[in-house]
Scaffold this motif. Structure first.
Motif, PDB file in Angstrom:
ATOM      1  N   ARG A 167       0.843  -1.210   0.000  1.00 33.62           N
ATOM      2  CA  ARG A 167       0.000   0.000   0.000  1.00 33.62           C
ATOM      3  C   ARG A 167       0.876   1.258   0.000  1.00 33.62           C
ATOM      4  NH1 ARG A 167      -3.663   1.447   4.168  1.00 33.62           N
ATOM      5  NH2 ARG A 167      -2.306   0.448   5.650  1.00 33.62           N
ATOM      6  N   MET A 168       1.932   1.224   0.782  1.00 37.66           N
ATOM      7  CA  MET A 168       2.807   2.380   0.865  1.00 37.66           C
ATOM      8  C   MET A 168       3.548   2.593  -0.456  1.00 37.66           C
ATOM      9  SD  MET A 168       5.263   3.420   4.069  1.00 37.66           S
ATOM     10  CE  MET A 168       6.075   1.886   4.083  1.00 37.66           C
ATOM     11  N   GLN A 169       3.977   1.523  -1.098  1.00 40.35           N
ATOM     12  CA  GLN A 169       4.672   1.639  -2.382  1.00 40.35           C
ATOM     13  C   GLN A 169       3.762   2.222  -3.454  1.00 40.35           C
ATOM     14  OE1 GLN A 169       6.053  -2.404  -2.778  1.00 40.35           O
ATOM     15  NE2 GLN A 169       8.168  -1.811  -2.299  1.00 40.35           N
ATOM     16  N   LYS A 170       2.488   1.822  -3.443  1.00 39.63           N
ATOM     17  CA  LYS A 170       1.543   2.369  -4.417  1.00 39.63           C
ATOM     18  C   LYS A 170       1.366   3.869  -4.223  1.00 39.63           C
ATOM     19  CE  LYS A 170      -1.247  -1.775  -5.005  1.00 39.63           C
ATOM     20  NZ  LYS A 170      -2.516  -2.422  -4.679  1.00 39.63           N
ATOM     21  N   THR A 171       1.364   4.302  -2.987  1.00 41.46           N
ATOM     22  CA  THR A 171       1.175   5.726  -2.698  1.00 41.46           C
ATOM     23  C   THR A 171       2.416   6.535  -3.015  1.00 41.46           C
ATOM     24  OG1 THR A 171      -0.336   5.146  -0.906  1.00 41.46           O
ATOM     25  CG2 THR A 171       0.529   7.379  -0.905  1.00 41.46           C
ATOM     26  N   LEU A 172       3.579   6.039  -2.590  1.00 46.62           N
ATOM     27  CA  LEU A 172       4.815   6.818  -2.749  1.00 46.62           C
ATOM     28  C   LEU A 172       5.378   6.754  -4.165  1.00 46.62           C
ATOM     29  CD1 LEU A 172       6.623   6.055   0.623  1.00 46.62           C
ATOM     30  CD2 LEU A 172       5.350   8.097  -0.021  1.00 46.62           C
ATOM     31  N   ARG A 173       5.233   5.602  -4.825  1.00 50.73           N
ATOM     32  CA  ARG A 173       5.721   5.403  -6.205  1.00 50.73           C
ATOM     33  C   ARG A 173       7.199   5.748  -6.377  1.00 50.73           C
ATOM     34  NH1 ARG A 173       0.528   8.259  -8.390  1.00 50.73           N
ATOM     35  NH2 ARG A 173      -0.908   6.517  -8.353  1.00 50.73           N
ATOM     36  N   GLU A 174       7.977   5.518  -5.362  1.00 53.49           N
ATOM     37  CA  GLU A 174       9.423   5.756  -5.417  1.00 53.49           C
ATOM     38  C   GLU A 174      10.065   4.888  -4.337  1.00 53.49           C
ATOM     39  OE1 GLU A 174       9.828   9.743  -2.737  1.00 53.49           O
ATOM     40  OE2 GLU A 174       8.960  10.004  -4.711  1.00 53.49           O
ATOM     41  N   PRO A 175      11.381   4.687  -4.410  1.00 53.25           N
ATOM     42  CA  PRO A 175      12.040   3.895  -3.360  1.00 53.25           C
ATOM     43  C   PRO A 175      11.839   4.558  -1.990  1.00 53.25           C
ATOM     44  CG  PRO A 175      13.525   4.294  -5.199  1.00 53.25           C
ATOM     45  CD  PRO A 175      12.299   5.118  -5.449  1.00 53.25           C
ATOM     46  N   PHE A 176      11.727   3.720  -0.971  1.00 54.70           N
ATOM     47  CA  PHE A 176      11.522   4.248   0.374  1.00 54.70           C
ATOM     48  C   PHE A 176      12.768   4.978   0.853  1.00 54.70           C
ATOM     49  CE2 PHE A 176       8.609   0.399   1.304  1.00 54.70           C
ATOM     50  CZ  PHE A 176       7.545   1.033   0.698  1.00 54.70           C
ATOM     51  N   PRO A 177      12.584   6.134   1.486  1.00 55.27           N
ATOM     52  CA  PRO A 177      13.725   6.809   2.117  1.00 55.27           C
ATOM     53  C   PRO A 177      14.284   5.932   3.254  1.00 55.27           C
ATOM     54  CG  PRO A 177      11.832   8.290   1.952  1.00 55.27           C
ATOM     55  CD  PRO A 177      11.360   6.917   1.574  1.00 55.27           C
ATOM     56  N   PRO A 178      15.548   6.108   3.603  1.00 53.02           N
ATOM     57  CA  PRO A 178      16.165   5.282   4.654  1.00 53.02           C
ATOM     58  C   PRO A 178      15.399   5.318   5.988  1.00 53.02           C
ATOM     59  CG  PRO A 178      17.814   6.640   3.567  1.00 53.02           C
ATOM     60  CD  PRO A 178      16.494   7.048   3.011  1.00 53.02           C
ATOM     61  N   GLN A 179      14.808   6.471   6.330  1.00 56.73           N
ATOM     62  CA  GLN A 179      14.070   6.578   7.590  1.00 56.73           C
ATOM     63  C   GLN A 179      12.889   5.598   7.611  1.00 56.73           C
ATOM     64  OE1 GLN A 179      14.826   9.088   5.512  1.00 56.73           O
ATOM     65  NE2 GLN A 179      14.941  11.053   6.549  1.00 56.73           N
ATOM     66  N   ILE A 180      12.204   5.486   6.473  1.00 55.61           N
ATOM     67  CA  ILE A 180      11.038   4.597   6.378  1.00 55.61           C
ATOM     68  C   ILE A 180      11.498   3.140   6.452  1.00 55.61           C
ATOM     69  CG2 ILE A 180       9.226   3.784   4.813  1.00 55.61           C
ATOM     70  CD1 ILE A 180       8.212   6.408   5.084  1.00 55.61           C
ATOM     71  N   GLN A 181      12.564   2.801   5.742  1.00 57.04           N
ATOM     72  CA  GLN A 181      13.068   1.430   5.765  1.00 57.04           C
ATOM     73  C   GLN A 181      13.450   1.020   7.184  1.00 57.04           C
ATOM     74  OE1 GLN A 181      16.222   1.586   2.878  1.00 57.04           O
ATOM     75  NE2 GLN A 181      14.835   1.179   1.167  1.00 57.04           N
ATOM     76  N   GLU A 182      14.094   1.918   7.897  1.00 59.33           N
ATOM     77  CA  GLU A 182      14.490   1.647   9.279  1.00 59.33           C
ATOM     78  C   GLU A 182      13.267   1.431  10.186  1.00 59.33           C
ATOM     79  OE1 GLU A 182      16.515   4.216  12.798  1.00 59.33           O
ATOM     80  OE2 GLU A 182      17.532   4.286  10.854  1.00 59.33           O
ATOM     81  N   LYS A 183      12.255   2.280  10.030  1.00 59.01           N
ATOM     82  CA  LYS A 183      11.062   2.158  10.864  1.00 59.01           C
ATOM     83  C   LYS A 183      10.271   0.890  10.523  1.00 59.01           C
ATOM     84  CE  LYS A 183      10.370   6.900  12.317  1.00 59.01           C
ATOM     85  NZ  LYS A 183      11.475   7.623  11.713  1.00 59.01           N
ATOM     86  N   LEU A 184      10.234   0.517   9.256  1.00 54.93           N
ATOM     87  CA  LEU A 184       9.559  -0.729   8.869  1.00 54.93           C
ATOM     88  C   LEU A 184      10.247  -1.929   9.514  1.00 54.93           C
ATOM     89  CD1 LEU A 184       8.840  -0.137   5.075  1.00 54.93           C
ATOM     90  CD2 LEU A 184       7.132  -0.545   6.868  1.00 54.93           C
ATOM     91  N   PHE A 185      11.561  -1.915   9.498  1.00 56.18           N
ATOM     92  CA  PHE A 185      12.327  -3.001  10.113  1.00 56.18           C
ATOM     93  C   PHE A 185      12.065  -3.057  11.617  1.00 56.18           C
ATOM     94  CE2 PHE A 185      16.187  -4.587  12.175  1.00 56.18           C
ATOM     95  CZ  PHE A 185      16.234  -5.856  11.638  1.00 56.18           C
ATOM     96  N   MET A 186      12.088  -1.916  12.266  1.00 54.29           N
ATOM     97  CA  MET A 186      11.841  -1.860  13.715  1.00 54.29           C
ATOM     98  C   MET A 186      10.427  -2.308  14.057  1.00 54.29           C
ATOM     99  SD  MET A 186      13.835   1.592  14.954  1.00 54.29           S
ATOM    100  CE  MET A 186      12.489   1.969  16.023  1.00 54.29           C
ATOM    101  N   LEU A 187       9.462  -1.880  13.270  1.00 50.52           N
ATOM    102  CA  LEU A 187       8.070  -2.227  13.537  1.00 50.52           C
ATOM    103  C   LEU A 187       7.853  -3.733  13.402  1.00 50.52           C
ATOM    104  CD1 LEU A 187       5.192  -1.228  14.130  1.00 50.52           C
ATOM    105  CD2 LEU A 187       4.878  -0.987  11.671  1.00 50.52           C
ATOM    106  N   GLN A 188       8.438  -4.297  12.378  1.00 52.96           N
ATOM    107  CA  GLN A 188       8.264  -5.738  12.174  1.00 52.96           C
ATOM    108  C   GLN A 188       8.920  -6.512  13.282  1.00 52.96           C
ATOM    109  OE1 GLN A 188       9.236  -6.946   8.267  1.00 52.96           O
ATOM    110  NE2 GLN A 188       8.360  -8.946   8.478  1.00 52.96           N
TER     111      GLN A 188
END
Length: 188
Positions: A167-188
């Motif tokens: 869902r996030m990829q469809k909205t952003l339509r670009e590679p995730f910034p490092p901050q988002i990648q880090e938070k996704l990893f932490m959340l999981q």
């Protein structure tokens, strides 16, 4: 303010009930806080885990198209992951990825707060009981009762995270910034 709010939650015979009442009164003001840094300062400095958990729960309920009536649990966090849109548009104009970043920050904070209310060190295990009853429960070494909805599998987590990421990829339509990648990893 934070100390007063914490004491207001604790003085009631039912901290859960008082945290709900206080959160219901404070929530409209949180929606009107103009800057992310101010919202985060309020939530991060909150002394009452129970109150912070309830405020974050309200924030995510507000961002769901179909709010759920289930009680707070790990399953409800997964529900928010699947059904929340990016957090409501606050008064500051921020990029879409920053709104997703804020949402991930609050999801992590919600998990930490819920963990503090439900599962943390012995004193916190009984945050939902009154101060006078809490000492007796600690002396008896009573363990908190987990809800059935706290029993989630690794597969459930993986499926919800994959759905959320798509869902996030469809909205952003670009590679995730490092901050988002880090938070996704932490959340999981």
């Amino acid at each position: 303010l934070q100390r007063m709010l914490s004491m207001a939650v604790e003085v009631d015979r039912s901290p859960t009930c008082s945290s709900r009442k206080i959160a219901d009164d404070i929530f409209p003001f949180i929606l009107n806080i103009p800057l992310r840094s101010q919202r985060e300062a309020l939530l991060n400095t909150m002394e009452s885990q129970l109150l912070r958990c309830r405020l974050l729960e309200l924030l995510f309920q507000h961002s769901c198209d179909v709010p759920t009536t289930s009680s707070m649990s790990l399953d409800k966090v997964l529900y928010f992951l699947s059904h929340s849109s990016v957090l409501p548009q606050f008064q500051d104009e921020t990029a879409t990825w920053q709104r997703w970043d804020e949402m991930l920050q609050y999801l992590s904070l919600l998990l930490l707060s819920y963990h503090g209310v439900k599962l943390a060190f012995p004193l916190a295990e009984h945050l939902r009981t009154s101060v006078s009853d809490r000492m007796e429960l600690i002396a008896q070494k009573a363990k908190p009762r987990l809800q059935d909805s706290d029993d989630i599998s690794q597969l459930d987590i993986q499926l919800k995270m994959n759905d959320f990421i798509s869902r996030m990829q469809k909205t952003l339509r670009e590679p995730f910034p490092p901050q988002i990648q880090e938070k996704l990893f932490m959340l999981q």
